[in-house]
Design an enzyme around this catalytic site. Structure first.
Site, PDB file in Angstrom:
ATOM      1  N   HIS A  27      -5.176  30.758 -17.545  1.00 34.74           N
ATOM      2  CA  HIS A  27      -5.518  29.457 -17.540  1.00 34.74           C
ATOM      3  C   HIS A  27      -5.653  29.110 -19.187  1.00 34.74           C
ATOM      4  O   HIS A  27      -5.570  28.168 -19.247  1.00 34.74           O
ATOM      5  CB  HIS A  27      -5.915  29.057 -16.523  1.00 34.74           C
ATOM      6  CG  HIS A  27      -5.295  28.947 -15.189  1.00 34.74           C
ATOM      7  ND1 HIS A  27      -4.459  28.500 -14.953  1.00 34.74           N
ATOM      8  CD2 HIS A  27      -6.109  30.461 -13.863  1.00 34.74           C
ATOM      9  CE1 HIS A  27      -3.684  29.361 -13.550  1.00 34.74           C
ATOM     10  NE2 HIS A  27      -4.882  30.380 -13.468  1.00 34.74           N
TER      11      HIS A  27
ATOM     12  N   GLU B 131     -17.256  48.965 -34.278  1.00 30.41           N
ATOM     13  CA  GLU B 131     -18.483  49.354 -35.149  1.00 30.41           C
ATOM     14  C   GLU B 131     -17.945  50.952 -35.105  1.00 30.41           C
ATOM     15  O   GLU B 131     -18.536  51.479 -36.067  1.00 30.41           O
ATOM     16  CB  GLU B 131     -19.857  49.598 -33.796  1.00 30.41           C
ATOM     17  CG  GLU B 131     -21.156  49.577 -34.931  1.00 30.41           C
ATOM     18  CD  GLU B 131     -22.485  49.030 -34.356  1.00 30.41           C
ATOM     19  OE1 GLU B 131     -22.774  47.671 -34.865  1.00 30.41           O
ATOM     20  OE2 GLU B 131     -22.934  49.323 -33.509  1.00 30.41           O
TER      21      GLU B 131
ATOM     22  N   GLY C  17     -26.102  53.839 -30.701  1.00 27.44           N
ATOM     23  CA  GLY C  17     -26.650  52.189 -30.097  1.00 27.44           C
ATOM     24  C   GLY C  17     -25.638  52.052 -29.449  1.00 27.44           C
ATOM     25  O   GLY C  17     -26.097  51.786 -28.048  1.00 27.44           O
ATOM     26  N   ARG C  18     -24.784  52.228 -29.455  1.00 25.35           N
ATOM     27  CA  ARG C  18     -23.035  51.751 -28.859  1.00 25.35           C
ATOM     28  C   ARG C  18     -23.012  52.703 -27.374  1.00 25.35           C
ATOM     29  O   ARG C  18     -22.329  52.489 -27.514  1.00 25.35           O
ATOM     30  CB  ARG C  18     -21.801  51.262 -29.285  1.00 25.35           C
ATOM     31  CG  ARG C  18     -21.873  52.097 -30.483  1.00 25.35           C
ATOM     32  CD  ARG C  18     -21.064  51.562 -31.436  1.00 25.35           C
ATOM     33  NE  ARG C  18     -20.380  52.561 -32.668  1.00 25.35           N
ATOM     34  CZ  ARG C  18     -20.935  52.737 -33.804  1.00 25.35           C
ATOM     35  NH1 ARG C  18     -22.101  52.746 -33.946  1.00 25.35           N
ATOM     36  NH2 ARG C  18     -20.572  53.583 -34.778  1.00 25.35           N
TER      37      ARG C  18
ATOM     38  N   GLU D  58     -33.412  40.376 -34.958  1.00 26.99           N
ATOM     39  CA  GLU D  58     -33.636  39.463 -33.118  1.00 26.99           C
ATOM     40  C   GLU D  58     -34.527  39.821 -32.517  1.00 26.99           C
ATOM     41  O   GLU D  58     -35.264  39.129 -31.916  1.00 26.99           O
ATOM     42  CB  GLU D  58     -32.154  39.705 -32.851  1.00 26.99           C
ATOM     43  CG  GLU D  58     -31.452  38.158 -33.655  1.00 26.99           C
ATOM     44  CD  GLU D  58     -29.871  40.006 -34.852  1.00 26.99           C
ATOM     45  OE1 GLU D  58     -31.136  41.001 -35.642  1.00 26.99           O
ATOM     46  OE2 GLU D  58     -29.457  39.484 -35.262  1.00 26.99           O
TER      47      GLU D  58
ATOM     48  N   LYS E 165     -26.469  42.703 -42.790  1.00 29.19           N
ATOM     49  CA  LYS E 165     -29.124  42.436 -42.693  1.00 29.19           C
ATOM     50  C   LYS E 165     -29.011  42.039 -44.109  1.00 29.19           C
ATOM     51  O   LYS E 165     -30.448  41.479 -43.947  1.00 29.19           O
ATOM     52  CB  LYS E 165     -29.246  43.830 -42.022  1.00 29.19           C
ATOM     53  CG  LYS E 165     -28.895  43.857 -40.540  1.00 29.19           C
ATOM     54  CD  LYS E 165     -29.133  45.182 -39.286  1.00 29.19           C
ATOM     55  CE  LYS E 165     -28.811  45.957 -38.668  1.00 29.19           C
ATOM     56  NZ  LYS E 165     -29.332  46.572 -38.222  1.00 29.19           N
TER      57      LYS E 165
ATOM     58  N   LYS F 231     -33.433  50.818 -30.947  1.00 22.01           N
ATOM     59  CA  LYS F 231     -33.745  52.484 -30.987  1.00 22.01           C
ATOM     60  C   LYS F 231     -34.526  52.341 -32.429  1.00 22.01           C
ATOM     61  O   LYS F 231     -35.219  52.835 -32.530  1.00 22.01           O
ATOM     62  CB  LYS F 231     -32.068  53.129 -31.092  1.00 22.01           C
ATOM     63  CG  LYS F 231     -32.258  53.634 -31.650  1.00 22.01           C
ATOM     64  CD  LYS F 231     -31.193  54.787 -31.837  1.00 22.01           C
ATOM     65  CE  LYS F 231     -31.219  56.241 -32.441  1.00 22.01           C
ATOM     66  NZ  LYS F 231     -29.387  57.049 -32.905  1.00 22.01           N
TER      67      LYS F 231
HETATM   68  O1  F6P Z   1     -27.031  46.500 -36.223  1.00 23.32           O
HETATM   69  C1  F6P Z   1     -25.835  47.056 -35.695  1.00 23.32           C
HETATM   70  C2  F6P Z   1     -26.934  47.535 -34.715  1.00 23.32           C
HETATM   71  O2  F6P Z   1     -27.697  48.809 -35.637  1.00 23.32           O
HETATM   72  C3  F6P Z   1     -26.219  48.358 -33.197  1.00 23.32           C
HETATM   73  O3  F6P Z   1     -25.486  49.488 -33.975  1.00 23.32           O
HETATM   74  C4  F6P Z   1     -27.346  47.821 -32.840  1.00 23.32           C
HETATM   75  O4  F6P Z   1     -26.482  49.064 -31.139  1.00 23.32           O
HETATM   76  C5  F6P Z   1     -27.580  47.254 -32.388  1.00 23.32           C
HETATM   77  O5  F6P Z   1     -28.244  46.674 -33.738  1.00 23.32           O
HETATM   78  C6  F6P Z   1     -29.447  46.746 -32.450  1.00 23.32           C
HETATM   79  O6  F6P Z   1     -30.411  48.570 -32.766  1.00 23.32           O
HETATM   80  P1  F6P Z   1     -31.424  48.943 -32.240  1.00 23.32           P
HETATM   81  O7  F6P Z   1     -31.828  49.201 -31.168  1.00 23.32           O
HETATM   82  O8  F6P Z   1     -32.201  49.430 -33.114  1.00 23.32           O
HETATM   83  O9  F6P Z   1     -31.988  47.547 -32.622  1.00 23.32           O
END
Ligand code: F6P
Length: 540
Positions: A384, A353, A267-268, A212, A509, A206
């Site tokens: 198990h 979150e 995002g979620r 990452e 972060k 987003k």
């Molecule tokens: O770090 C948390 C977060 O901001 C989440 O809320 C989000 O889903 C995820 O990182 C990934 O964010 P993006 O879609 O901006 O890469």
């Protein structure tokens, strides 16, 4: 919402509930069934084929009524209306949370409607071209593998739903894989047998600023450049989903392959948007439409059903009861379906979150507990492994059994029966007397039976909810996920927190950025020591 805010524990229903908790804490659920054998009928609620059974919760009708009163006093239904009307309930970021608009349950903001429709249409055409095998890479070979690069909401929802809905066996359409972690091992594993000429990466972010994902996108570009050879343009092997479309284009992704994501989709909550592109590639447009339809059906129910019949409201209230009145700290998600093996991970982000927060709408600190600790794992595998703690550990754990009934074959029947057996056994437990009797029946000497019996006894009384689905299909999954989304909203609203921001995550972060800047003296002694130790261990 401009009305004055009252924290939940200052509402009149809260003390009524505290009184009820004092009574119910010492009452076994099994005893509640003895008193009222019709509990299953009165505490099970249906919606379009989905059944929500709350009868194994430590709850009774007067308590449920008091919880509904609490929701009324917290003006939950005004909150639901405000949510669907697109009010800026994400008040810290001054945004609406309108994921329901993506499923057609309410309108998108007028200024965004045309862009939204256009991007959805482009996403559909893109997915259809991939599915038909007509989309080719730089060398003219068809794209056979799609790799989603994203993390958090840009990974968990698409990954979980693709796992859930893709039938087993070889696929005619491109295979869809996921890479989330900055740990290169995940990237290498996902690409180990891949042909660069037939691989497409979706950079899903987003913000288009997540460390990452950007690292993996760079790794993908290098991998393509090395694999495609000089003269081949890696741009034909990339697409992106983002709200920051200009940054995606600046990264080198062709504008016509950048699928926008509105700002008002968190995002979620984003799998329903263009972030769901991997799912649409995997199951096709009609499958994706059924997925949206299931969620829309739950949206409509949530908005219109009276509180005493409203599944997300009842589920949210029951969870709040467990957290705040029975002192139960964790919620274990137990899906009885291999397809739902990532459901707990998806729900962890959704619940923790969204509601893992303490600052209330008025800036004060919460006086009560908020999100439970969510964890879990797929049944019967978990039986198990960690179910032992449910049987004989020292804590009460709230349990959600998710049970798609599915086909009428022996294995599937056994899977479903196992779920029911676990819920029943964890409610009933095994008394010391029963344990003793079973040992005597096996012919053990009295002294030996008495020695062993306490080790066999199980207190039971673990409260559980069972969600029964006719099958794990797109409609039911959409319904189920929207049920949990709205349950989270119900709880967040009553607790008085903003379920739609995530400022806590930002602190970690910032720290990671500061560590990578390398200044050891700015950190606590332990962190500085660990950095030095890692430096000494680092292999060239
Ligand atoms: O770090 C948390 C977060 O901001 C989440 O809320 C989000 O889903 C995820 O990182 C990934 O964010 P993006 O879609 O901006 O890469």
């Amino acid at each position: 919402m401009t009305e004055p805010f009252t924290p939940p524990h200052r509402l009149p229903a809260w003390s009524v509930l505290e009184n009820r908790a004092n009574r119910l804490r010492s009452t076994r659920v099994a005893e509640l069934f003895e008193r009222d054998p019709s509990r299953f009928t009165t505490l099970s609620f249906g919606h379009r084929g989905l059944l929500l059974d709350l009868s194994k919760q430590s709850i009774d009708a007067p308590t449920l009524a008091a919880l509904v009163d609490l929701a009324g006093q917290a003006r939950l239904f005004d909150g639901i209306e405000a949510l669907f009307a697109g009010e800026h309930l994400n008040f810290t970021e001054d945004r609406a949370a309108l994921h329901m608009a993506l499923r057609g349950a309410c309108p998108a903001p007028p200024q965004d409607a045309a862009t939204l429709a256009h991007s959805q249409q482009r996403m559909r055409a893109f997915a259809a071209a991939l599915r038909s095998g007509t989309m080719t890479g730089a060398s003219g070979k068809p794209i056979r593998l799609v790799v989603n690069l994203g993390i958090g909401g840009s990974d968990l929802g698409p990954r979980m739903t693709v796992q859930a809905l893709l039938p087993a066996g070889p696929q005619a359409t491109p295979e869809v894989r996921f890479v989330a972690n900055i740990d290169r091992r995940e990237f290498d594993e996902a690409l180990a047998d891949a042909d660069p000429a037939g691989t497409l990466f979706i950079v899903s972010s987003k913000s288009f600023a997540t460390a990452e994902t950007l690292a993996n996108a760079q790794a993908a570009r290098s991998w393509l450049q090395a694999g495609l050879g000089a003269g081949c343009d890696p741009a034909l092997h990339f697409a992106a989903v983002s709200n920051a479309t200009d940054i995606a284009v600046a990264f080198g992704i062709a504008a016509e392959r950048v699928f926008p994501l509105p700002e008002w989709v968190g995002g979620r909550y984003s799998v329903w948007s263009t972030i769901g592109l991997p799912l649409m590639i995997a199951i096709g447009e009609s499958g994706f439409d059924a997925f949206l339809a299931g969620a829309r059906a739950m949206d409509e129910h949530f908005r219109n059903a009276p509180p005493g019949e409203n599944l997300p409201v009842l589920m949210g209230l029951t969870g709040l009861w467990n957290t705040d009145f029975l002192g139960i700290e964790s919620l274990a998600l137990l899906p009885y379906a291999h397809g739902l093996r990532s459901f707990a991970a998806w729900l962890q982000q959704l619940e923790m979150e969204s509601n893992g927060k303490r600052c209330l709408r008025d800036g004060s600190a919460s006086g009560v507990h908020t999100s439970p600790i969510v964890w879990g794992g797929v049944g019967t595998v978990g039986q198990h492994a960690f179910h032992q703690l449910f049987y004989q550990g020292t804590r009460r754990v709230a349990l959600d059994f998710i049970v798609p009934v599915g086909a009428d074959d022996a294995c599937q029947r056994s899977l479903v029966e196992n779920a029911f057996a676990q819920a029943a056994a964890l409610m009933a437990g095994r008394s010391l007397d029963t344990a003793l009797a079973s040992l005597r029946a096996k012919g053990l000497a009295e002294s030996e039976a008495a020695r062993l019996a306490p080790h066999l006894a199980c207190p039971g009384n673990q409260p559980s909810t069972t969600v029964l689905l006719p099958a794990l299909d797109a409609f039911s999954l959409g319904q189920l996920m929207a049920l949990y989304e709205h349950k989270v909203f119900v709880q967040g609203w009553i607790w008085g927190i903003n379920s739609f921001d995530q400022y806590g995550v930002e602190l970690g972060k910032e720290m990671a950025r500061s560590l990578s800047a390398g200044a050891r003296e700015n950190h606590d002694a332990s962190t500085a020591g660990l950095m030095a130790a890692a430096e000494a261990m680092r292999r060239p």
